[in-house]
Design a protein around this motif. Structure first.
Motif, PDB file in Angstrom:
ATOM      1  N   GLN A  35       0.829  -1.186   0.000  1.00 14.12           N
ATOM      2  CA  GLN A  35       0.000   0.000   0.000  1.00 14.12           C
ATOM      3  C   GLN A  35       0.873   1.248   0.000  1.00 14.12           C
ATOM      4  O   GLN A  35       1.777   1.387   0.813  1.00 14.12           O
ATOM      5  CB  GLN A  35      -0.918   0.001   1.229  1.00 14.12           C
ATOM      6  N   ASN A  36       0.606   2.166  -0.928  1.00 13.56           N
ATOM      7  CA  ASN A  36       1.425   3.371  -0.975  1.00 13.56           C
ATOM      8  C   ASN A  36       1.053   4.316   0.162  1.00 13.56           C
ATOM      9  O   ASN A  36       0.017   4.172   0.814  1.00 13.56           O
ATOM     10  CB  ASN A  36       1.305   4.059  -2.341  1.00 13.56           C
ATOM     11  N   THR A  37       1.933   5.272   0.418  1.00 13.72           N
ATOM     12  CA  THR A  37       1.757   6.175   1.554  1.00 13.72           C
ATOM     13  C   THR A  37       0.469   6.982   1.450  1.00 13.72           C
ATOM     14  O   THR A  37      -0.252   7.159   2.437  1.00 13.72           O
ATOM     15  CB  THR A  37       2.960   7.133   1.661  1.00 13.72           C
ATOM     16  N   PHE A  38       0.155   7.470   0.273  1.00 15.71           N
ATOM     17  CA  PHE A  38      -1.052   8.264   0.077  1.00 15.71           C
ATOM     18  C   PHE A  38      -2.301   7.480   0.473  1.00 15.71           C
ATOM     19  O   PHE A  38      -3.145   7.976   1.236  1.00 15.71           O
ATOM     20  CB  PHE A  38      -1.146   8.703  -1.384  1.00 15.71           C
ATOM     21  N   ASP A  39      -2.414   6.245  -0.020  1.00 16.66           N
ATOM     22  CA  ASP A  39      -3.584   5.422   0.295  1.00 16.66           C
ATOM     23  C   ASP A  39      -3.635   5.081   1.782  1.00 16.66           C
ATOM     24  O   ASP A  39      -4.714   5.016   2.380  1.00 16.66           O
ATOM     25  CB  ASP A  39      -3.577   4.140  -0.534  1.00 16.66           C
ATOM     26  N   ARG A  40      -2.467   4.836   2.372  1.00 20.49           N
ATOM     27  CA  ARG A  40      -2.448   4.489   3.800  1.00 20.49           C
ATOM     28  C   ARG A  40      -2.896   5.658   4.661  1.00 20.49           C
ATOM     29  O   ARG A  40      -3.619   5.478   5.649  1.00 20.49           O
ATOM     30  CB  ARG A  40      -1.047   4.039   4.221  1.00 20.49           C
ATOM     31  N   ARG A  48       1.477  11.672   9.515  1.00 25.96           N
ATOM     32  CA  ARG A  48       2.589  11.820  10.454  1.00 25.96           C
ATOM     33  C   ARG A  48       3.598  12.843   9.916  1.00 25.96           C
ATOM     34  O   ARG A  48       4.248  12.606   8.914  1.00 25.96           O
ATOM     35  CB  ARG A  48       3.276  10.479  10.681  1.00 25.96           C
ATOM     36  N   LEU A  49       3.682  13.966  10.621  1.00 28.20           N
ATOM     37  CA  LEU A  49       4.575  15.043  10.221  1.00 28.20           C
ATOM     38  C   LEU A  49       5.769  15.112  11.165  1.00 28.20           C
ATOM     39  O   LEU A  49       5.606  15.171  12.380  1.00 28.20           O
ATOM     40  CB  LEU A  49       3.819  16.383  10.259  1.00 28.20           C
ATOM     41  N   GLY A  50       6.976  15.104  10.627  1.00 24.17           N
ATOM     42  CA  GLY A  50       8.168  15.273  11.436  1.00 24.17           C
ATOM     43  C   GLY A  50       8.248  16.707  11.941  1.00 24.17           C
ATOM     44  O   GLY A  50       7.964  17.653  11.199  1.00 24.17           O
ATOM     45  N   ASN A 230      11.740  22.721   0.845  1.00 23.09           N
ATOM     46  CA  ASN A 230      10.845  21.739   0.238  1.00 23.09           C
ATOM     47  C   ASN A 230      10.359  20.738   1.265  1.00 23.09           C
ATOM     48  O   ASN A 230      10.842  20.713   2.396  1.00 23.09           O
ATOM     49  CB  ASN A 230      11.571  20.988  -0.890  1.00 23.09           C
ATOM     50  N   ALA A 231       9.448  19.898   0.859  1.00 21.66           N
ATOM     51  CA  ALA A 231       9.016  18.773   1.689  1.00 21.66           C
ATOM     52  C   ALA A 231       9.736  17.522   1.216  1.00 21.66           C
ATOM     53  O   ALA A 231       9.990  17.345   0.019  1.00 21.66           O
ATOM     54  CB  ALA A 231       7.504  18.572   1.592  1.00 21.66           C
ATOM     55  N   GLY A 232      10.104  16.666   2.164  1.00 21.51           N
ATOM     56  CA  GLY A 232      10.777  15.412   1.834  1.00 21.51           C
ATOM     57  C   GLY A 232       9.869  14.221   2.089  1.00 21.51           C
ATOM     58  O   GLY A 232       9.002  14.255   2.973  1.00 21.51           O
ATOM     59  N   PHE A 233      10.082  13.154   1.299  1.00 24.76           N
ATOM     60  CA  PHE A 233       9.261  11.948   1.396  1.00 24.76           C
ATOM     61  C   PHE A 233      10.132  10.698   1.331  1.00 24.76           C
ATOM     62  O   PHE A 233      11.191  10.704   0.692  1.00 24.76           O
ATOM     63  CB  PHE A 233       8.265  11.858   0.231  1.00 24.76           C
ATOM     64  N   ARG A 234       9.659   9.643   1.927  1.00 21.38           N
ATOM     65  CA  ARG A 234      10.302   8.343   1.774  1.00 21.38           C
ATOM     66  C   ARG A 234      10.185   7.929   0.309  1.00 21.38           C
ATOM     67  O   ARG A 234       9.142   8.093  -0.312  1.00 21.38           O
ATOM     68  CB  ARG A 234       9.597   7.321   2.678  1.00 21.38           C
ATOM     69  N   THR A 240       2.410   8.819  -5.983  1.00 24.54           N
ATOM     70  CA  THR A 240       1.154   9.534  -5.768  1.00 24.54           C
ATOM     71  C   THR A 240       1.245  10.542  -4.631  1.00 24.54           C
ATOM     72  O   THR A 240       0.797  11.683  -4.750  1.00 24.54           O
ATOM     73  CB  THR A 240       0.011   8.547  -5.483  1.00 24.54           C
ATOM     74  N   TRP A 241       1.828  10.144  -3.495  1.00 22.68           N
ATOM     75  CA  TRP A 241       1.919  11.008  -2.331  1.00 22.68           C
ATOM     76  C   TRP A 241       2.778  12.229  -2.629  1.00 22.68           C
ATOM     77  O   TRP A 241       2.383  13.369  -2.364  1.00 22.68           O
ATOM     78  CB  TRP A 241       2.467  10.213  -1.153  1.00 22.68           C
ATOM     79  N   ARG A 242       3.940  12.020  -3.192  1.00 23.35           N
ATOM     80  CA  ARG A 242       4.828  13.128  -3.530  1.00 23.35           C
ATOM     81  C   ARG A 242       4.148  14.087  -4.511  1.00 23.35           C
ATOM     82  O   ARG A 242       4.185  15.312  -4.330  1.00 23.35           O
ATOM     83  CB  ARG A 242       6.121  12.605  -4.147  1.00 23.35           C
ATOM     84  N   ASP A 243       3.531  13.536  -5.543  1.00 19.71           N
ATOM     85  CA  ASP A 243       2.910  14.373  -6.574  1.00 19.71           C
ATOM     86  C   ASP A 243       1.710  15.143  -6.023  1.00 19.71           C
ATOM     87  O   ASP A 243       1.500  16.310  -6.379  1.00 19.71           O
ATOM     88  CB  ASP A 243       2.479  13.515  -7.765  1.00 19.71           C
ATOM     89  N   PHE A 244       0.948  14.497  -5.159  1.00 22.84           N
ATOM     90  CA  PHE A 244      -0.204  15.184  -4.568  1.00 22.84           C
ATOM     91  C   PHE A 244       0.255  16.379  -3.739  1.00 22.84           C
ATOM     92  O   PHE A 244      -0.310  17.480  -3.845  1.00 22.84           O
ATOM     93  CB  PHE A 244      -1.009  14.227  -3.689  1.00 22.84           C
ATOM     94  N   VAL A 245       1.271  16.187  -2.899  1.00 24.27           N
ATOM     95  CA  VAL A 245       1.743  17.275  -2.045  1.00 24.27           C
ATOM     96  C   VAL A 245       2.313  18.416  -2.895  1.00 24.27           C
ATOM     97  O   VAL A 245       2.109  19.595  -2.589  1.00 24.27           O
ATOM     98  CB  VAL A 245       2.788  16.781  -1.030  1.00 24.27           C
TER      99      VAL A 245
END
Length: 282
Positions: A35-40, A48-50, A230-234, A240-245
């Motif tokens: 499951q990708n991060t966006f869907d989860r 969860r924000l650092g 910028n924002a960083g992602f795993r 999907t998650w990166r592109d959405f943000v």
């Protein structure tokens, strides 16, 4: 794993139930891993924000109440609200944020300046805002260029693993780069005279000097070194998650949400747009 010769000897419903439970657990784990991060985030209703406790004006935590504030808290809250999910703050440091992303402890970290080294480890969003690197120079020391700072006699404090650390090391390879665990410790080293300057992005530098004029002076070394926040992602195969943000950031910049968050965070530490050093924009 159960060997064939042992499987034949298992008797009773208990063994069958245990095997079925194990298979179901394995299936659930495999589904979760795929499951990708966006869907989860949408499924769990949790983002969860650092967050860095000693990171004003980017993050601010009231130690008495546990309440958070700061520009990236406000931006993260707006993102969570638009997604209709709950924002969860996970404490980290600028130096550990990338490791926490990779370890799946956080879903996103705002305030990361993209560098080639970092880009080998994680993905980045589009630009949240432009930033500029400055130094707080001790009283009596007024370097005008990075070349003046790039001297073996000059000691520069940084918080280890941060963009300040990486950029100072790149721009001033001949200088003595003195690394500390946090921004506050790097500032204390300057205040106590152990270093000649602290390398820091302008928001943190201006705030520190306004709080304690004895630190010295904010200097914008030339040529101006501009970076982006910028924002960083795993890193994962599904983007999907990166592109959405990234789309959300562009949308929010257009609406003025990002600028409002930055201005509000500056006000919380007694800064205004008039305190921005000449030549610096955001």
């Amino acid at each position: 794993m159960i060997a064939r010769r042992d499987l034949a000897g298992l008797i009773g419903a208990g063994a069958v139930a245990a095997t079925a439970l194990s298979l179901a657990s394995s299936s659930a784990s495999a589904q979760s891993a795929s499951q990708n991060t966006f869907d989860r985030i949408l499924a769990t209703k949790k983002l969860r924000l650092g967050a860095v406790a000693a990171g004003a004006p980017w993050f601010m935590k009231d130690q008495a109440t546990g309440k958070w504030a700061g520009q990236f808290y406000d931006i993260g809250s707006a993102l969570a609200a638009d997604m209709d999910v709950q924002l969860e703050l996970v404490e980290t440091t600028w130096g550990n944020a990338i490791l926490d992303l990779q370890a799946d402890k956080i879903d996103i970290m705002f305030g990361l300046n993209p560098t080639p080294k970092r880009a080998m480890a994680i993905d980045f969003s589009g630009t949240v805002y432009d930033s500029a690197l400055v130094v707080i120079a001790r009283p009596g020391f007024e370097p005008k260029t990075w070349a003046e700072l790039n001297d073996p006699k000059v000691k520069i404090s940084v918080d280890v693993g941060s963009a300040h650390d990486q950029v100072a090391g790149r721009l001033c390879p001949k200088a003595q780069i003195v690394r500390f665990k946090s921004i506050d410790e790097a500032t204390l080293a300057l205040r106590s005279g152990r270093v000649d300057a602290q390398c820091i992005f302008w928001m943190g530098g201006v705030r520190a000097v306004k709080r304690d004029t004895g630190l010295g002076k904010v200097v914008v070394p030339q040529p101006l070194f501009g970076s982006t926040s910028n924002a960083g992602f795993r890193r994962e195969s599904d983007k999907t998650w990166r592109d959405f943000v990234s789309i959300w950031i562009t949308y929010s910049r257009g609406l003025g949400i990002v600028r409002e968050a930055v201005v509000a965070s500056l006000a919380k530490v007694d800064l205004s747009l008039d305190d921005i050093p000449p030549g610096v924009t955001f």
